[in-house]
Each structure stands twice: as C-alpha cells, then as structure tokens.
Design an enzyme around this catalytic site. Sequence first.
Site, PDB file in Angstrom:
ATOM      1  N   ASP A 124      88.418  52.107  81.712  1.00 13.64           N
ATOM      2  CA  ASP A 124      89.044  50.820  82.020  1.00 13.64           C
ATOM      3  C   ASP A 124      90.415  50.814  81.360  1.00 13.64           C
ATOM      4  O   ASP A 124      90.517  50.778  80.131  1.00 13.64           O
ATOM      5  CB  ASP A 124      88.199  49.661  81.492  1.00 13.64           C
ATOM      6  CG  ASP A 124      86.856  49.546  82.208  1.00 13.64           C
ATOM      7  OD1 ASP A 124      86.684  50.212  83.243  1.00 13.64           O
ATOM      8  OD2 ASP A 124      85.986  48.801  81.721  1.00 13.64           O
ATOM      9  N   ASP A 136      77.118  44.080  90.973  1.00 16.73           N
ATOM     10  CA  ASP A 136      76.809  43.640  89.618  1.00 16.73           C
ATOM     11  C   ASP A 136      75.390  43.079  89.611  1.00 16.73           C
ATOM     12  O   ASP A 136      75.050  42.219  90.426  1.00 16.73           O
ATOM     13  CB  ASP A 136      77.786  42.558  89.158  1.00 16.73           C
ATOM     14  CG  ASP A 136      79.205  43.071  89.055  1.00 16.73           C
ATOM     15  OD1 ASP A 136      79.399  44.292  88.910  1.00 16.73           O
ATOM     16  OD2 ASP A 136      80.141  42.246  89.137  1.00 16.73           O
TER      17      ASP A 136
END
Length: 280
Positions: free
Chosen positions: A130, A11
């Site tokens: 997702d 990230d």
Amino acid sequence: MLAKRIIPCLDVKDGRVVKGVNFQNLTDAGDPVENAKFYDDEGADELVFLDVTASHEKRKIILDVVGRTADDVFMPLTVGGGIKGLDDIRDLLNAGCDKVSINTTAVHDPFFIKKASERFGSQCIVVAVDAKRVRPDMTYEPEEPWFSDPFLREVRLVVPSNGGLVWAISTHGGRKMRFIDAVKWAKKMEDLGAGEILLTSMDRDGTRDGYDIDLTRAIAEAVTIPVVASGGVGTLEHLREGLVEGKADAALAASIFHYREYSITQAKEYLRERGVPVRL
C-alpha cells in the site's frame, strides 16, 4: 505475451460481503460465496477476499467462507487480512485458497516472507504493498528496527528526492506512513521469496480517477514477479491504462464490478478490442 488477468475484490466481514469507505459505514452487500459464483460464471481470472475482521477469534469465519467458495468455484482465490503467522497461512491453504496476501506482518518482520515462501512455496505468497506519494508534510511512524540489517537497510526512504517521484509504504488503510521506499520494498520482497505483488495506490483508492500509473510502472519495472494493480478504477479505460501504460500483469477492481456498472465480460472484450491479451 501472457494473458492479462482481471480480478474482482470482495471485502468480507463476519462472513458477509461489506462495502464502505476506508472500512467506515460498512453496509451488508451479500453472501461472499454467491458473489464468488457470480464472478466465476462471468469469467473472472481470480478473486480476492479481504478479511476486514482480521482477528484470530474470527478467523474460523473466513476459513468457512473459503471452504464453501472452493467447493463451488474453480478460479484461483487469494485471501488477505490478519495473517500473522505460518499457521494462518496453513489454515487458509488447507481451507482451499490458492494464495495469501500479507502486508502488516511483512512490514513488522520482512523475513517472515522468506519463512512463508520456504514453507509453502513462493507461488502462494503475495505481498500487499500500500503506497503513497511522498509529500513534504508527511509524518512517519518510528523507523523500523530492522533498518540496521545490512540486507534490508537499502529500503529506507530517502527524502527529499531531488524532484523525483517517491512512494512510501503505508499501513492501517493509508493512515500510518512507514519510512520505507515502496519500490525498493517490492524488490526486496521478491528477493525474500514473494511470488506476486498486490500494489494499491492509497492516493487513488476510492477516487475512481484511475490507477497511479507512475507508481504501477515503477514497481512493475523493478521486479520480475507479477504485479497486480489496485486502487482507483472507475472506467474500463483505467483497466487498460494499468495493464498497458502501467505494465501490470493483472488489474484488480471492486466497485465497478460489484455494483454491476461493468461486467467481467465487458471489461475483457474492451481490452481485447484494444490489443490487450485476455482470456475470454
């Protein structure tokens, strides 16, 4: 059988690697280029950068990170987060990334994937899915306006499911549910030109309890393009389960590699010893 891929994920926010839970309480975890070099030296098959800033104003920062990484590492690089138009894809590819991962923009406009794959080639267009298991108490965002399109209406979620497992698409880190069947959505994204599915179980993400094998297998069996399993890795056995029982083509993990609980080499040796083809 093609070798299975092991993919660490970083990230990135404002040019730095960050760690946290659901993007909360983020702490600095180092330079992304140095992290990328480390994984390249370890033999990772690919690397994913998730741009958690994901705004137009900050785009030049991730472009700089991608450019510096591409200069120093040779494994394929995928970048996701905040991709809203074809110009974003062009800029990232020109900076040196190999693939882009698209989620929210695909949900807002599924035909964007067709435009992107026709412009840049399906090999560099990844659709991030997702997914969450449907529960009776779930609430959903308003139905998508494009459900009226005959080509797309079949992805509309059908509930109740008569006892079968069903997964819905989620956005905003799993907090907003869309009235979209995740398995049918993945297949439709393939039909529109996606070259790969990056599949994350939001039920398992961060739990370290392992991938949602039922979900992974359902989508791997529904599409012919590669599926990358993500969400929930806590042990090396979880990687094997995702690749074998889940039938995924690649296994993505973050914390177990970032905190050096296991190395890429350890993971690949573990898998090879159990009959899983990997590149060593």
